[in-house]
Every structure is written in structure tokens, then in C-alpha cells.
Design an enzyme around this catalytic site. Structure first.
Site, PDB file in Angstrom:
ATOM      1  N   ASP A 106       0.909  -1.232   0.206  1.00 43.38           N
ATOM      2  CA  ASP A 106      -0.003  -0.131  -0.069  1.00 43.38           C
ATOM      3  C   ASP A 106       0.794   1.361  -0.122  1.00 43.38           C
ATOM      4  OD1 ASP A 106      -2.261  -1.684   0.155  1.00 43.38           O
ATOM      5  OD2 ASP A 106      -2.201  -1.441   2.375  1.00 43.38           O
TER       6      ASP A 106
HETATM    7  N1  URA Z   1      -0.968  -5.916   4.172  1.00 43.29           N
HETATM    8  C1  URA Z   1      -1.638  -4.732   4.032  1.00 43.29           C
HETATM    9  O1  URA Z   1      -2.635  -4.430   4.704  1.00 43.29           O
HETATM   10  N2  URA Z   1      -0.881  -3.738   3.394  1.00 43.29           N
HETATM   11  C2  URA Z   1       0.255  -3.978   2.673  1.00 43.29           C
HETATM   12  O2  URA Z   1       0.692  -2.967   2.012  1.00 43.29           O
HETATM   13  C3  URA Z   1       0.725  -5.072   2.673  1.00 43.29           C
HETATM   14  C4  URA Z   1       0.110  -6.150   3.504  1.00 43.29           C
END
Ligand code: URA
Length: 234
Positions: A106
Site C-alpha cells: 500500500d
Molecule cells: N497488508 C496490508 O494491509 N498492506 C500492505 O501494504 C501489505 C500487506
């Protein structure tokens, strides 16, 4: 190691030195040699290992790097905002095939991410079957309630909107609101949704390690090339 035999202009354009149409000019401007002999003809054929530009060997034909992704950078080729590819040297941004992330983090998640132009490696490592361990350090808004470790390791937690339960995940408690979590899948927002399922909220997420690749020796935004010999992930 790959060592393809093709036209000099094809080597240069696939590695991002110049486009096919710019190759003639590139050969005039830079000292491109095949086995030490300068070439001016774009159609001269050579092995990758035989070509140098200004006495320096060409970039590797297959390129895989490990980056410590900073926050605010997006793992996409066509989104708005600061894209992760803009952090690479300009030449690498022009490679064809393109560099792509292996899976995604993310925008607000930091840490270990691999980028490669090797499509089959990418497919292998990002496929749901790949089973690569991913280790996250998770900072939570609220103190743990106590049953998280058991629930995550049970293999019985089904996230909202999913039909199958998650594989078991290993959680290590580092503090009231700080844990390490190792998962083997990569479902959308998985870690955030796992803690959402136990009434908590992730306020900081850092991927410490993807498979064997840890980023502890890299500052945010730094990366290192992974030698092909290193790329033994199983
Ligand atoms: N899980 C998440 O919620 N976000 C990420 O970026 C990676 C794993």
C-alpha cells in the site's frame, strides 16, 4: 546468466540506453564497442557480454532489485502521485520489458519490495501458489486483546468478503501495540484486514522481509541489485 545475441541497437533500446530510432546518434555520441572495437553500425550483432558503452559493461539483461520502499510511494505504473518507478535511475525506467514490482505494498506501507523486469520470476513469486514468507512489523492503534496470536495461527480466520480462511500466520508480540506478523499470502490489504477483524487498526506497517530479503541495511528509498546467484528463493 542470460547472454543474448542480437543487434547492438536492440541491446541498447531494451536496456533503456536509447530508443531504436536514437541508436545511430547514440553510437556517434558514446563510445560503444563490441569486443573493444568501436561500432557505428546499429545492425552489428553481438552478445550482450561483448558490448561496452564508454568502457563500461552494459546493465544486466535481467534486472531484479530489492528496495526499502518509503511511505507515500505507489506500486503502480499508471496511478496518480509518486510512483515507485520514479525512484529508479532514468535508464532503468526506460527498460523494455519494464521493471515491475513483485506484488504490491500500500502507499502508506514501507519496507521490502522486489522489482524486476523478469516476467517469469515475477509470475512465479507473485502467484498465489508461491507461498513466499512476508514478515511485517505492525504498529497498532490499540493494545492487543489477547486472542490474536491464536486466531491468526489457527488457519480458521476468514476475512470479510472472502470465502476461504487464511493460511496460518505467525505472530510475535513485541509490545502492547507492536507485533511482527509472518504471512504466506498476499491478499488485498491483508494485514490491515486481519487486525480489523480483531477490532484493531494498523497505524504503521513495515515489511521487514520478503522471502530471504530483508531491508535492514537499506535506508528508505535505497535499493540493491540482487545478483542472479542470489535469486534462489525456494
Ligand atoms: N497488508 C496490508 O494491509 N498492506 C500492505 O501494504 C501489505 C500487506
Amino acid at each position: 546468466m542470460q547472454n543474448s545475441h542480437k543487434r547492438v541497437d536492440a541491446h541498447l533500446s531494451s536496456l533503456g540506453y536509447c530508443s531504436r530510432s536514437e541508436a545511430k546518434k547514440f553510437l556517434k555520441t558514446f563510445r560503444v564497442c563490441v569486443n573493444g572495437v568501436r561500432v557505428f553500425e546499429t545492425n552489428k550483432k553481438a552478445y550482450h557480454s561483448e558490448v561496452t558503452v564508454d568502457e563500461i559493461a552494459l546493465d544486466p539483461e535481467k534486472l531484479t532489485i530489492l528496495m526499502n520502499k518509503p511511505s507515500g510511494v505507489i506500486c503502480s505504473h499508471d496511478d496518480v502521485g509518486v510512483l515507485i518507478y520514479s525512484m529508479l535511475p532514468e535508464r532503468w525506467q526506460k527498460r523494455n520489458p519494464k521493471m515491475s514490482t513483485i506484488g504490491r505494498l500500500d502507499g502508506d506501507t514501507t519496507g521490502a519490495i522486489l522489482l524486476t523486469d523478469d516476467g517469469s520470476l515475477n509470475h512465479k513469486l507473485s502467484s498465489p501458489k508461491s507461498d513466499m514468507p512476508k514478515l511485517y512489523e505492525v504498529t497498532l492503534a490499540q493494545a492487543l486483546r489477547g486472542d490474536e496470536e491464536k486466531l491468526f495461527s489457527s488457519g480458521a480466520l476468514t476475512l470479510k468478503g472472502e470465502t476461504k480462511p487464511l493460511h496460518h500466520a505467525k505472530m510475535e508480540i513485541l509490545g502492547e501495540t507492536l507485533v511482527r506478523l509472518e504471512i504466506h499470502e498476499g491478499k488485498y490489504h491483508q494485514v490491515k484486514r486481519m487486525f480489523g477483524a480483531v477490532g484493531n487498526k494498523v497505524i504503521k506497517l513495515h515489511r521487514v522481509k520478503f522471502a530471504n530479503y530483508a531491508v535492514e541495511d537499506l535506508a528508505f528509498g535505497e535499493y540493491k541489485i540482487l545478483d542472479e546467484a542470489f535469486l534462489i528463493l525456494e
